[in-house]
Design a protein around this motif. Structure first.
Motif, mmCIF file in Angstrom:
data_model
loop_
_atom_site.group_PDB
_atom_site.id
_atom_site.type_symbol
_atom_site.label_atom_id
_atom_site.label_comp_id
_atom_site.label_asym_id
_atom_site.label_seq_id
_atom_site.Cartn_x
_atom_site.Cartn_y
_atom_site.Cartn_z
ATOM 1 N N ILE A 136 0.921 -1.286 0.041
ATOM 2 C CA ILE A 136 0.027 -0.100 0.231
ATOM 3 C C ILE A 136 0.757 1.256 -0.108
ATOM 4 C CG2 ILE A 136 -1.790 -1.178 1.116
ATOM 5 C CD1 ILE A 136 -1.269 0.247 3.809
ATOM 6 N N PHE A 137 2.002 1.118 0.293
ATOM 7 C CA PHE A 137 3.017 2.271 0.132
ATOM 8 C C PHE A 137 3.302 2.703 -1.273
ATOM 9 C CE2 PHE A 137 7.328 3.688 -0.710
ATOM 10 C CZ PHE A 137 7.503 4.616 0.156
ATOM 11 N N PHE A 138 3.452 1.640 -2.017
ATOM 12 C CA PHE A 138 3.414 1.957 -3.580
ATOM 13 C C PHE A 138 2.306 2.416 -3.919
ATOM 14 C CE2 PHE A 138 7.234 -0.530 -2.466
ATOM 15 C CZ PHE A 138 8.410 0.236 -3.085
ATOM 16 N N ALA A 139 1.237 1.679 -3.515
ATOM 17 C CA ALA A 139 -0.211 2.163 -4.283
ATOM 18 C C ALA A 139 -0.667 3.440 -4.054
ATOM 19 C CB ALA A 139 -1.197 1.094 -3.525
ATOM 20 N N VAL A 140 -0.583 3.904 -2.834
ATOM 21 C CA VAL A 140 -0.537 5.309 -2.376
ATOM 22 C C VAL A 140 0.082 6.228 -3.454
ATOM 23 C CG1 VAL A 140 -0.301 7.118 -0.575
ATOM 24 C CG2 VAL A 140 -1.513 4.925 -0.291
ATOM 25 N N LEU A 141 1.432 5.838 -3.544
ATOM 26 C CA LEU A 141 2.313 6.787 -4.369
ATOM 27 C C LEU A 141 1.799 6.950 -5.788
ATOM 28 C CD1 LEU A 141 5.932 5.571 -3.625
ATOM 29 C CD2 LEU A 141 4.712 7.570 -2.995
ATOM 30 N N PHE A 142 0.998 5.904 -6.342
ATOM 31 C CA PHE A 142 0.719 6.136 -7.804
ATOM 32 C C PHE A 142 -0.736 6.312 -7.982
ATOM 33 C CE2 PHE A 142 4.580 3.710 -7.978
ATOM 34 C CZ PHE A 142 5.437 4.343 -9.073
ATOM 35 N N ILE A 143 -1.846 6.215 -6.775
ATOM 36 C CA ILE A 143 -2.989 6.585 -7.041
ATOM 37 C C ILE A 143 -3.038 8.275 -7.241
ATOM 38 C CG2 ILE A 143 -5.381 6.635 -5.787
ATOM 39 C CD1 ILE A 143 -4.685 4.102 -4.502
ATOM 40 N N ASP A 144 -3.589 8.832 -8.387
ATOM 41 C CA ASP A 144 -3.547 10.236 -8.651
ATOM 42 C C ASP A 144 -5.080 10.703 -8.922
ATOM 43 O OD1 ASP A 144 -3.990 8.696 -11.119
ATOM 44 O OD2 ASP A 144 -2.275 9.639 -12.089
ATOM 45 N N SER A 145 -6.221 9.841 -8.785
ATOM 46 C CA SER A 145 -7.318 10.439 -9.021
ATOM 47 C C SER A 145 -8.455 9.344 -8.056
ATOM 48 C CB SER A 145 -7.815 10.382 -10.284
ATOM 49 O OG SER A 145 -9.190 10.578 -10.758
ATOM 50 N N ASN A 146 -9.430 10.222 -7.731
ATOM 51 C CA ASN A 146 -10.458 9.710 -7.353
ATOM 52 C C ASN A 146 -11.134 8.462 -7.921
ATOM 53 O OD1 ASN A 146 -10.631 10.428 -4.480
ATOM 54 N ND2 ASN A 146 -11.647 12.516 -4.904
ATOM 55 N N VAL A 147 -10.989 8.643 -9.218
ATOM 56 C CA VAL A 147 -11.791 7.712 -10.085
ATOM 57 C C VAL A 147 -11.594 6.388 -9.591
ATOM 58 C CG1 VAL A 147 -11.687 6.903 -12.732
ATOM 59 C CG2 VAL A 147 -11.810 9.169 -12.156
ATOM 60 N N TYR A 148 -10.374 6.037 -9.216
ATOM 61 C CA TYR A 148 -9.840 4.810 -9.081
ATOM 62 C C TYR A 148 -10.537 4.089 -7.743
ATOM 63 C CZ TYR A 148 -6.101 5.296 -12.448
ATOM 64 O OH TYR A 148 -5.389 5.565 -13.248
ATOM 65 N N GLN A 386 -3.501 14.000 -0.963
ATOM 66 C CA GLN A 386 -2.770 15.064 -1.833
ATOM 67 C C GLN A 386 -3.080 14.816 -3.261
ATOM 68 O OE1 GLN A 386 0.804 15.443 -0.162
ATOM 69 N NE2 GLN A 386 0.238 17.062 1.458
ATOM 70 N N ASN A 387 -2.819 13.241 -3.709
ATOM 71 C CA ASN A 387 -2.727 12.918 -4.974
ATOM 72 C C ASN A 387 -3.894 12.588 -5.564
ATOM 73 O OD1 ASN A 387 0.042 12.604 -4.634
ATOM 74 N ND2 ASN A 387 0.195 10.517 -4.442
ATOM 75 N N SER A 388 -5.285 12.228 -4.711
ATOM 76 C CA SER A 388 -6.307 11.925 -5.198
ATOM 77 C C SER A 388 -7.232 12.953 -5.704
ATOM 78 C CB SER A 388 -6.800 10.522 -4.743
ATOM 79 O OG SER A 388 -7.321 10.983 -3.208
ATOM 80 N N SER A 389 -7.147 13.951 -4.605
ATOM 81 C CA SER A 389 -8.106 15.128 -4.575
ATOM 82 C C SER A 389 -7.587 16.211 -5.407
ATOM 83 C CB SER A 389 -8.287 15.592 -3.092
ATOM 84 O OG SER A 389 -8.872 14.396 -2.147
ATOM 85 N N ASN A 390 -8.607 16.721 -6.117
ATOM 86 C CA ASN A 390 -8.337 17.923 -6.938
ATOM 87 C C ASN A 390 -8.410 19.185 -6.247
ATOM 88 O OD1 ASN A 390 -7.981 16.321 -9.273
ATOM 89 N ND2 ASN A 390 -10.067 16.464 -10.120
ATOM 90 N N ARG A 391 -8.955 19.215 -4.875
ATOM 91 C CA ARG A 391 -8.940 20.448 -4.294
ATOM 92 C C ARG A 391 -8.716 19.855 -2.828
ATOM 93 N NH1 ARG A 391 -13.800 19.382 -6.452
ATOM 94 N NH2 ARG A 391 -13.450 21.048 -8.045
ATOM 95 N N LYS A 392 -8.346 20.745 -1.866
ATOM 96 C CA LYS A 392 -8.086 20.793 -0.562
ATOM 97 C C LYS A 392 -9.554 20.212 0.320
ATOM 98 C CE LYS A 392 -6.132 22.383 3.682
ATOM 99 N NZ LYS A 392 -5.491 23.559 4.290
#
Length: 446
Positions: A136-148, A386-392
């Motif tokens: 999950i360390f690596f999973a979190v690094l690469f998740i870049d959108s809430n779509v997933y 930070q990675n998956s949200s387009n806004r705070k």
């Protein structure tokens, strides 16, 4: 541009699972090699974010198959391969990593292994523990959108459903049934008239299988709420998984499922009264239909489950109070265990089970280890947000998003899944659910 509708990995997972079924049926290891080659090739060719699909799908198959070459489960082999691919992708893309995340991860891993070494425990078991927390360390690094979130929830639920179907079919296929039963103790409930087998899926334990179902249902509820249009799939999956869960005859499942329904109703009222009324009407209809067809059988079995052994606390908790007392005594009689934990693979933990995460975790990790684990999880959550949200967005714990968190916390009162292979993935799905924001509804719905 992220392709939101192309979930080909679910189809590939279903196809690859057929090789596992053939292995059960024939006991021919050749089918395991076909499985490994098929899945590893699919993971190699997939987009980094989609490689996690194969792990989420096969969480439910963790303990049913051992890979003869290593003696470890298929899931361990796939997790290790995922980490190797992730490291390669990390260097290839020269991706920046949060210093805080790296620091908390390293401290957590070194402590878990070091505490085990210091206590002369089983180091292999300690490495197995940190393996999936590394995934999950690596999973979190690469998740870049809430779509997933939508994708991962469906993949996880589909894996659970396929595992349940395989086990259900196995009752009519002696070869597969014998293979599964040879790996575990068959759990039954005896009533005055019949002996009923508790359904376990491929998890080999009805309680842990029902926990996975509860997490999947909770994540599907969140997904349903955040869809920007009516989608039947989450409702159908919730219904089918709930049926399999009921037939685990797990007291924990029934209590937590009722809690889940009440929490969902309360959250719906808070956000949309019309949705709450529809939800309540749907639940009433489903419960009425279920009781009409299965009332006598379910009442008899669950009456035995809750009250058949008496009304003492030990009887109601199926002997868990005794286990809690033993673990509490073991922890409190040693300052070392309180502070540093006993590590993994000790003779005491091998012979006994705590049957609650709130005692097993302090026993294995101690206060210092729990602190490091929480710091690591909070760092993961920060990077994921930070990675998956387009806004705070701010963490909100009295919303639909938090239901998977509450279900995990409630169910693990009588289970000790913190050290289980799939628990880190539950943490990932819970953190992901907490990142969702109603203003991003169009993204989540796909």
């Amino acid at each position: 541009m992220i392709e939101k509708r192309k979930n080909y990995s679910i189809l590939l997972c279903v196809v690859s699972s057929i090789f596992v079924v053939f292995k059960m049926y024939t006991d021919n290891p050749l089918f395991l090699w076909f499985f490994i080659l098929f899945v590893m090739t699919a993971m190699l060719l997939a987009k980094q974010q989609h490689r996690l699909d194969y792990l989420l799908f096969f969480i439910s198959w963790v303990y049913v198959i051992k890979f003869e070459l290593t003696g470890h489960s298929l899931f361990v082999v796939l997790s290790f391969f995922y980490i190797v691919l992730s490291i390669g992708t990390l260097f290839l893309h020269k991706k920046r990593i949060s210093t805080q995340l790296v620091l908390t991860y390293v401290l957590f891993v070194f402590f878990a292994v070091g505490a085990t070494l210091f206590s002369s425990g089983n180091v292999i078991e300690a490495f197995g523990f940190v393996l999936n927390y590394s995934v999950i360390f690596f999973a979190v690094l690469f998740i870049d959108s809430n779509v997933y979130y939508r994708r991962y929830t469906y993949v996880y639920a589909a894996g659970l459903l396929c595992a349940a179907i395989v086990r259900w079919v196995s009752f009519s296929v002696p070869a597969i049934n014998h293979f599964i039963e040879s790996m575990t103790i068959v759990n039954t409930v005896k009533t005055t008239s019949t002996i009923n087998t508790r359904f376990t899926g491929l998890d080999l334990d009805p309680n842990y299988f029902s926990l996975q179902i509860l997490i999947a249902i909770a994540c599907l509820v969140v997904l349903y709420y955040y869809n920007n249009k009516l989608e039947v799939t989450p409702i159908v999956l919730i219904l089918i998984l709930s049926i399999f869960g009921v037939f685990t005859y797990s007291k924990m499942f029934i209590i937590t499922l009722i809690t889940l329904i009440l929490l969902t109703f309360i959250m719906f009222i808070k956000n949309n009264v019309k949705t709450a009324i529809k939800f309540a009407s749907f639940i009433v209809v489903m419960v009425s239909v279920s009781l009409f067809f299965f009332y006598e059988r379910l009442f008899e079995i669950y009456w035995v489950r809750f009250f058949g052994a008496g009304t003492s606390t030990d009887a109601i908790t199926t002997g868990r109070v005794s286990s809690w007392n033993m673990f509490a005594t073991e922890i409190l009689q040693s300052t070392k265990i309180v502070v540093f934990g006993a590590g993994f693979g000790t003779s005491f933990s091998t012979a006994k089970m705590a049957h609650t995460m709130y005692l097993s975790t302090p026993y294995y990790l101690g206060v210092l280890g729990i602190t490091l684990a929480l710091l690591y999880i909070f760092s993961l959550n920060k990077v994921l947000r930070q990675n998956s949200s387009n806004r705070k967005t701010n963490l909100q714990y009295l919303t639909i998003n938090a239901i998977p968190l509450y279900i995990m916390l409630i169910a693990n009162t009588v289970l000790d899944s913190f050290v289980m292979d799939y628990f880190p993935f539950h943490i990932l799905m819970i953190m992901f659910a907490l990142t969702l924001n109603k203003t991003q509804e169009h993204e989540v719905g796909g």
